[in-house]
Write an enzyme that holds these catalytic residues in place. Structure first.
Site, PDB file in Angstrom:
ATOM      1  N   GLU A   1       6.951 -21.738   8.229  1.00  0.00           N
ATOM      2  CA  GLU A   1       7.387 -20.875   9.336  1.00  0.00           C
ATOM      3  C   GLU A   1       8.486 -21.508  10.170  1.00  0.00           C
ATOM      4  O   GLU A   1       9.169 -20.822  10.938  1.00  0.00           O
ATOM      5  CB  GLU A   1       6.199 -20.510  10.225  1.00  0.00           C
ATOM      6  CG  GLU A   1       5.651 -21.639  11.062  1.00  0.00           C
ATOM      7  CD  GLU A   1       4.581 -21.153  12.027  1.00  0.00           C
ATOM      8  OE1 GLU A   1       4.789 -21.337  13.238  1.00  0.00           O
ATOM      9  OE2 GLU A   1       3.575 -20.588  11.575  1.00  0.00           O
TER      10      GLU A   1
ATOM     11  N   GLU B   1       0.804  -1.219   0.000  1.00  0.00           N
ATOM     12  CA  GLU B   1       0.000   0.000   0.000  1.00  0.00           C
ATOM     13  C   GLU B   1       0.842   1.276   0.000  1.00  0.00           C
ATOM     14  O   GLU B   1       0.307   2.371  -0.199  1.00  0.00           O
ATOM     15  CB  GLU B   1      -0.943   0.001   1.205  1.00  0.00           C
ATOM     16  CG  GLU B   1      -2.045  -1.044   1.079  1.00  0.00           C
ATOM     17  CD  GLU B   1      -2.999  -1.059   2.259  1.00  0.00           C
ATOM     18  OE1 GLU B   1      -2.633  -0.527   3.329  1.00  0.00           O
ATOM     19  OE2 GLU B   1      -4.102  -1.604   2.115  1.00  0.00           O
TER      20      GLU B   1
END
Length: 311
Positions: free
Chosen positions: A126, A95
């Site tokens: 992960e 963004e």
């Protein structure tokens, strides 16, 4: 080497002591409640998040100052995380270009498991403590950069490994966790440990933990961009008009901040090749596009300083 059973036992012991994994007896009746009461209870939990973030203002401010200083020297901000935490970093990074007119390489989001993991779970990604370091090497991480590791538990191996690599390179390291005395906090120079307590659904860290992470990363980029002059009087002036809505917003911004009509604002934007900041400077000082652009360069892109220089 510890066997699978011993590793599992050790992990269960760790999880037992994490606030984000805790359960509370008062939530044992959730499935029996009416919808209005469920909404009320969940909202009550969510209201605790901004208060928890407020307790970490000194650490957040230190991170903003460090990020801004490195941005000014050409450095980058790189988020690393897994699952929800990784997606929040990717979201914040994606963004920045339309909001602040930044190059996509200035703020980067890395997620365990790669782009596939943005939309779907990638099993065991992960747990790979080496993967983030490999990605950071591919980005040619340097001491000018900042690496922000995000992990609700504060122990995600992918994030711990990435922060350790970043510190070895000399980059500024920041940790965002939802538990105190976290592993990633110990691995980073600045630990932003926003303790939000047990989740509304035990262990579902996309809830309060995710909300806290979103609030913090909003601050890191928004406030550093303000300090870089990407806003003027609380308005975005480096946004990229990549669609009709943003083009209309650009015209409206110039009109309101310069105190001119829509037609004059539109003409100024055209003369400034779509740059809101340049159009505002031209209108404020009657400078030509070339003179205004030179003044902005001389003021490091800070509109107020450029206006003062041409006044």
């Amino acid at each position: 080497m510890p066997n699978d059973d011993s590793r599992l036992a050790a992990l269960l012991s760790v999880l037992e002591n994490l606030d984000t994994e805790a359960s509370t007896t008062e939530r044992g009746d959730l499935d029996l409640l009416g919808t209005d009461e469920l909404v009320r209870r969940m909202n009550a939990e969510d209201r605790r998040v901004p208060e928890a973030v407020a307790e970490r203002i000194p650490e957040i401010a230190a991170a903003v100052d460090g990020i801004t200083e490195r941005f000014r020297r050409g450095g980058r901000l790189i988020y690393i995380g897994a699952g929800t935490a990784g997606r929040i970093g990717v979201l914040d990074a994606s963004e920045c270009p339309p909001t602040f007119g930044t190059d996509p390489s200035m703020v980067v989001g890395l997620i365990a498991g790669g782009e596939t993991a943005i939309r779907a779970a990638v099993e065991n990604a992960e747990d790979d403590a080496e993967a983030a370091g490999i990605s950071l090497r591919e980005l040619e991480l340097s001491a000018l950069d900042t690496v922000v590791g995000i992990s609700a538990s504060g122990r995600t191996p992918y994030v711990v490994g990435g922060l350790n690599h970043a510190r070895a390179v000399g980059a500024l390291t920041v940790a965002i966790a939802s538990n105190a005395s976290s592993e990633i906090g110990a691995a980073a120079e600045i630990a932003i440990e926003v303790v939000t307590g047990p989740e509304f659904i035990s262990g579902s860290t996309r809830l309060k933990s995710g909300t806290a992470q979103k609030l913090v990363v909003n601050m890191l980029t928004t406030l550093s961009m303000i300090k870089l002059g990407k806003t003027y009087r609380g308005v975005m002036v480096d946004l990229l008009a990549t669609n009709e809505k943003l083009h209309a917003r650009s015209i409206r911004t110039v009109s309101q901040l310069a105190g001119v009509g829509i037609d004059e604002a539109s003409a100024a934007l055209k003369g400034a090749e779509g740059s809101v900041k340049l159009a505002l400077l031209m209108l404020a000082t009657d400078a030509s596009p070339q003179t205004a652009a030179s003044a902005l360069d001389g003021a490091d892109g800070i509109l107020r300083d450029a206006i003062s220089a041409l006044a």
